[in-house]
Design an enzyme around this catalytic site. Structure first.
Site, PDB file in Angstrom:
ATOM      1  N   LYS A 112      22.249 -21.198  53.222  1.00 45.29           N
ATOM      2  CA  LYS A 112      23.657 -21.048  53.615  1.00 45.29           C
ATOM      3  C   LYS A 112      24.190 -22.385  54.115  1.00 45.29           C
ATOM      4  CE  LYS A 112      27.215 -20.061  56.552  1.00 45.29           C
ATOM      5  NZ  LYS A 112      27.857 -20.936  57.537  1.00 45.29           N
ATOM      6  N   ASP A 131      35.171 -22.573  41.199  1.00 50.18           N
ATOM      7  CA  ASP A 131      34.887 -21.187  41.560  1.00 50.18           C
ATOM      8  C   ASP A 131      33.686 -21.140  42.514  1.00 50.18           C
ATOM      9  OD1 ASP A 131      34.017 -18.528  41.570  1.00 50.18           O
ATOM     10  OD2 ASP A 131      34.483 -18.197  39.473  1.00 50.18           O
ATOM     11  N   HIS A 150      27.952 -28.118  68.020  1.00 51.14           N
ATOM     12  CA  HIS A 150      28.864 -27.043  67.632  1.00 51.14           C
ATOM     13  C   HIS A 150      29.798 -26.710  68.775  1.00 51.14           C
ATOM     14  CE1 HIS A 150      28.584 -24.662  63.929  1.00 51.14           C
ATOM     15  NE2 HIS A 150      27.478 -25.339  63.727  1.00 51.14           N
ATOM     16  N   GLU A 171      34.872 -24.441  58.828  1.00 49.33           N
ATOM     17  CA  GLU A 171      33.797 -24.521  59.830  1.00 49.33           C
ATOM     18  C   GLU A 171      33.662 -25.932  60.387  1.00 49.33           C
ATOM     19  OE1 GLU A 171      30.144 -22.591  58.666  1.00 49.33           O
ATOM     20  OE2 GLU A 171      28.967 -23.717  60.138  1.00 49.33           O
TER      21      GLU A 171
HETATM   22  C1  MEV Z   1      25.525 -22.931  60.009  1.00 46.78           C
HETATM   23  O1  MEV Z   1      26.734 -22.692  59.310  1.00 46.78           O
HETATM   24  C2  MEV Z   1      24.457 -23.468  59.071  1.00 46.78           C
HETATM   25  C3  MEV Z   1      23.051 -23.565  59.673  1.00 46.78           C
HETATM   26  O2  MEV Z   1      22.673 -22.292  60.212  1.00 46.78           O
HETATM   27  C4  MEV Z   1      22.133 -23.964  58.563  1.00 46.78           C
HETATM   28  C5  MEV Z   1      20.653 -23.892  58.903  1.00 46.78           C
HETATM   29  O3  MEV Z   1      20.267 -23.092  59.763  1.00 46.78           O
HETATM   30  O4  MEV Z   1      19.906 -24.645  58.261  1.00 46.78           O
HETATM   31  C6  MEV Z   1      23.002 -24.556  60.814  1.00 46.78           C
END
Ligand code: MEV
Length: 428
Positions: free
Chosen positions: A266, A282, A380, A88
């Site tokens: 995430k 892992d 991004h 990513e």
């Molecule tokens: C994208 O991979 C991760 C984000 O969505 C994390 C977040 O929203 O805090 C940018």
């Protein structure tokens, strides 16, 4: 690089502008890498077919994931260059940028609760579960002896059995008695060790209680292996009180809403898993542990917390279980993982875990700051634009130029990239 002090700093401005070979030179010099590790890093398709075939079943090929270096990281007073394996874009840059903004205020301070893993033994079919629980607890010394006999090497290294816990759970399938053995696995992640102990111990538990044992397996909710990291970003470094307060509000959103918390966490795992993967550990074990830990109060919450200090600065903290090791499994045999561990210069699994926690906190800072200000799409999208340029066949300098043109034209899609490439080639 002029002197040792320069060589040992993670504050490397313009690292991204270096050519790949120059970056490897820099990292190799920083970490005093030997020739073998250096050669390994310089070989992008760096996994031997025989090794891959040995690691998993039915192997047909390998899939390469880029490894980037997060700069500017200072953890417990030591500068580190942190390898991150991720597909990513923006993830590595976010950590480096966030770390730069707290470098002057001391970087990251970490601690760890220990390196103990838990294995569970499920016992069924006992009419008197309360009594069975006590019967097992009374055998603590014998349990310790049985567990330690499974791994004398670990005991010699100062690890081994540490604690015993026995819980009764009432389920739709009846009462069960769950034994937890707690084992210090030191620098190993420890899954094999504790699984072997649980399997070895289970027949005794059945015999002592008159019940029937079923599952014997570690728990990935490694809450005896919890890592904590904290850092302070000055109000000035992050761009003022408005940004700071917006970030705190973003945190409270995540901590109080599982829909947001899932995405917030995430983002944290973008950083955590990238280092876990780069070091041959892992990722799934760490991820399930982190998410289960985030829900330990009965509600799924943020793995980080953020608050304003008395001086008006922004203080962040992270707390999560991190079952990672330096010995055993892929860590030991994957040559790239070994070279990347050499880059990190860690001597213990705890040191590795502490750096990983700091990366998770840095990642969260970066995501929250972007989200609470301009949004993440601009950053991004410019990286996405480069991927689109690649996808339509741009090569060399064309990639940056196509990306620039489609970002400027605000049509960041494959058709626009193809048109820009055709136009560029016509012009050239
Ligand atoms: C994208 O991979 C991760 C984000 O969505 C994390 C977040 O929203 O805090 C940018």
């Amino acid at each position: 690089m002029t002197d040792d002090a320069t060589r040992r700093t993670s504050r490397i401005s313009g690292f991204h502008k270096l050519r790949v070979e120059q970056r490897i030179d820099h990292v190799a010099a920083f970490a005093d890498l030997g020739d073998e590790h250096r050669r390994q890093l310089a070989a992008p398709s760096n996994m031997d077919t025989h090794l891959a075939d040995h690691m998993i079943e039915n192997m047909i090929t390998t899939i390469a994931i880029p490894v980037g270096i997060a700069t500017n990281m200072r953890v417990d007073g030591r500068d580190v260059l942190v390898p991150m394996a991720t597909e990513e874009s923006s993830v590595v840059a976010a950590v480096g940028n966030s770390a730069r903004q707290c470098y002057e205020s001391g970087g990251f301070t970490t601690s760890m609760s220990g390196t103990e893993m838990i294995a569970q033994i499920q016992l069924l079919g006992v009419p008197d579960p309360a009594r069975a629980r006590l019967l097992i607890l009374e055998r603590r010394a014998e349990i310790e002896r049985i567990c330690n006999a499974c791994d004398p090497t670990l005991v010699g290294l100062g690890g081994g059995f540490r604690d015993l816990d026995v819980r009764r759970i009432d389920t739709p399938a009846g009462s069960m008695v769950i034994t937890h053995i707690v084992v210090d696995t030191r620098d190993a992640m420890g899954a094999n060790t504790v699984n072997s102990m649980a399997e070895r111990l289970a027949p005794n538990i059945a015999a002592w209680t008159g019940g029937r044992t079923l599952l014997r397996i570690l728990s990935n909710l490694a809450d005896r292996r919890v890592v904590r990291a904290r850092a302070t970003w000055t109000c000035a470094a992050i761009g003022g009180a408005e940004v700071r307060d917006a970030m705190v509000a973003a945190y409270h959103f995540a901590d109080n809403d599982p829909y947001r918390a899932a995405t917030h966490n995430k983002g944290i795992m973008n950083g955590v898993s990238a280092v876990v993967l780069a070091t041959g550990n892992d990722t799934r074990a760490v991820e399930s542990g982190a998410h289960a830990f985030a829900a330990r109060s009965g509600r799924y919450r943020s793995l980080t917390s953020w608050e304003v200090t008395a001086d008006g600065d922004l203080a962040g903290a992270i707390e999560l279980p991190l079952a990672v090791g330096l010995v055993g499994g892929a860590v030991k045999i994957h040559p790239t993982a070994r070279a990347l561990l050499a880059v990190l210069q860690v001597g213990t699994a705890s040191e590795l875990a502490r750096i990983i926690a700091a990366v998770g906190l840095a990642q969260n800072f970066g995501a929250m700051k972007a989200l609470a200000t301009e949004g993440i799409q601009r950053g991004h999208m410019s990286l996405h634009a480069r991927n689109l340029a690649f996808a339509v066949g741009a090569v060399g300098d064309e990639v940056a130029e196509i990306a620039r043109r489609i970002v400027e034209g605000r049509s960041i899609n494959e058709a626009a990239a193809a048109a820009a490439l055709a136009e560029l080639r016509e012009q050239g």
